[in-house]
Design a protein around this motif. Structure first.
Motif, short mmCIF file in Angstrom:
data_model
loop_
_atom_site.label_atom_id
_atom_site.label_comp_id
_atom_site.label_asym_id
_atom_site.label_seq_id
_atom_site.Cartn_x
_atom_site.Cartn_y
_atom_site.Cartn_z
N PHE A 86 55.77 11.69 63.83
CA PHE A 86 57.16 11.78 63.44
C PHE A 86 57.32 12.65 62.19
O PHE A 86 58.23 13.47 62.11
CB PHE A 86 57.73 10.38 63.18
N PHE B 54 59.51 7.96 58.84
CA PHE B 54 60.51 7.38 59.74
C PHE B 54 61.63 6.70 58.96
O PHE B 54 62.81 6.91 59.23
CB PHE B 54 59.83 6.38 60.69
N MET C 127 51.81 4.49 71.24
CA MET C 127 51.06 5.02 70.11
C MET C 127 50.78 3.90 69.12
O MET C 127 51.50 2.90 69.07
CB MET C 127 51.87 6.09 69.36
N SER C 128 49.74 4.09 68.31
CA SER C 128 49.56 3.20 67.17
C SER C 128 50.63 3.56 66.15
O SER C 128 51.19 4.67 66.16
CB SER C 128 48.18 3.39 66.56
N GLU C 129 50.91 2.65 65.24
CA GLU C 129 51.95 2.92 64.25
C GLU C 129 51.55 4.09 63.34
O GLU C 129 52.39 4.91 62.98
CB GLU C 129 52.23 1.67 63.42
N SER C 130 50.27 4.19 62.99
CA SER C 130 49.83 5.28 62.12
C SER C 130 49.93 6.63 62.84
O SER C 130 50.33 7.63 62.23
CB SER C 130 48.39 5.04 61.66
N ARG C 131 49.59 6.65 64.14
CA ARG C 131 49.70 7.90 64.89
C ARG C 131 51.17 8.30 65.03
O ARG C 131 51.52 9.48 64.88
CB ARG C 131 49.08 7.75 66.28
N PHE C 132 52.02 7.33 65.31
CA PHE C 132 53.45 7.62 65.42
C PHE C 132 53.99 8.16 64.09
O PHE C 132 54.78 9.11 64.07
CB PHE C 132 54.23 6.37 65.81
N SER C 133 53.56 7.59 62.97
CA SER C 133 54.04 8.04 61.66
C SER C 133 53.66 9.49 61.42
O SER C 133 54.47 10.29 60.94
CB SER C 133 53.46 7.16 60.56
N ALA D 235 59.71 1.27 63.18
CA ALA D 235 58.68 2.25 63.54
C ALA D 235 57.63 1.60 64.43
O ALA D 235 57.14 2.22 65.39
CB ALA D 235 58.04 2.81 62.27
N ALA D 236 57.27 0.34 64.14
CA ALA D 236 56.26 -0.35 64.93
C ALA D 236 56.71 -0.52 66.37
O ALA D 236 55.93 -0.30 67.32
CB ALA D 236 55.95 -1.70 64.30
N ALA E 228 56.79 2.90 68.13
CA ALA E 228 55.42 3.35 68.37
C ALA E 228 54.85 2.65 69.61
O ALA E 228 54.23 3.28 70.47
CB ALA E 228 54.55 3.08 67.15
#
Length: 313
Positions: free
Chosen positions: A240, A248, A231-237, A222-223, A226
């Motif tokens: 998604f 993810f 994207m930041s990982e939190s935004r991507f999470s 995910a990292a 992202a």
């Protein structure tokens, strides 16, 4: 490496049968070709040649009115009883097998409605109200089981069957409206995308899901994804999860399990090899994840899936 031989008889053809138009005989419960328009009604008992592992190009709304048994929809295996109501999407394999049929069978077990995708989509482009069916039809790609709607659907099926022309179409859309509004349902097979984002975001998710699906044996981070998307990982999470309804990691595992189910059903490949082919690092983790997802082990899933070929005996 091939699996060891056993005394169990394994069908040579492991894939579902495509239902062709010429096989839709009125003697089996189909409406005559000159009667069937956009909405085709079907009713039949059990046993019947129609009860087999198969698929077709149409959506099918399928209601069981008699007996109980085992149902197969895509990679999902479950139980059914009277009132069991499922909508399957185009080319999603399915079969219902009764296990408590009385001697001589039952004359009426299944009430079904089949309809095509393209006419609805073309009409929805011109008639805005029909677009309300879009989310329902998307979910049908997985197969949808509806709860608490068996009795009302049976009444509506007979209303549709007895009607012709515009009145049949009106009765059909009345039923579809009820199904689209139903919130007590579950998706049966594999994973499903749901998104009300803009087209670019939807395309982005579709491309990502395709990449995961096409490269299951690779490690998916995910990292890393992202960062690739800026994207930041939190935004991507959040992005998604909103699009797929899953984290993810859960999504990747579900896609891997779904692919494993397909290989278990369609091949005789060893389970240990399937484990690594779909991206799990060890068999113990694969077995644990599979059990969590399907409620049975991979070997039990394969054993049960073989019974999907029965039906007309």
């Amino acid at each position: 490496m091939p699996m060891p031989h056993s005394n169990r008889s394994v069908p040579r053809q492991l894939k579902p049968e495509l239902e062709s138009e010429f096989a839709r005989s009125p003697a089996l419960g189909y409406e005559a070709p000159d009667e069937a328009g956009f909405v085709r009604c079907l009713s039949h008992g059990f046993p019947t040649p129609l009860a087999r592992w198969h698929y077709h190009d149409e959506y099918e709304l399928h209601l069981i009115t008699k007996t109980s048994g085992k149902v197969f929809v895509g990679d999902w295996i479950g139980q059914f009883q009277p009132g069991h109501l499922v909508l399957t999407g185009p080319r999603l394999p399915h079969n219902w097998l009764s296990i408590d049929t009385p001697d001589g069978g039952v004359p009426f077990r299944d009430l079904a409605i089949q309809f095509d995708h393209e006419p609805l989509m073309q009409s929805a482009a011109l008639i805005h109200e029909l677009a309300e069916l879009g989310p329902l039809l998307e979910r049908a790609r997985n197969g949808i089981e509806f709860f608490g709607m068996g009795e009302s659907t049976e009444q509506q099926w007979h209303r549709i069957k007895q009607a012709t022309g515009l009145r049949r179409l009106t009765a059909f859309f009345d039923l579809m409206c009820d199904l689209a509004a139903c919130t007590d349902y579950r998706l049966l097979s594999s994973v499903q995308l749901q998104s009300d984002d803009d087209d670019a975001s939807i395309d982005q998710i579709h491309a990502l899901v395709s990449r995961i699906t096409d490269n299951l044996s690779e490690h998916h981070s995910a990292a890393a994804i992202a960062a690739e998307l800026g994207m930041s990982e939190s935004r991507f999470s959040r992005f998604f999860r909103k699009a797929t309804g899953n984290t993810f990691t859960d999504f990747v595992n579900r896609v891997r399990i779904s692919r494993a189910c397909q290989l278990l059903m369609d091949t005789d490949q060893q389970i240990s090899l399937i484990c690594y082919e779909v991206g799990f690092n060890n068999v113990a983790n694969f077995n644990r994840r599979f059990l969590e997802s399907k409620g049975m082990t991979p070997s039990e899933f394969r054993k049960q899936s073989l019974t999907r070929f029965r039906g007309a005996a």
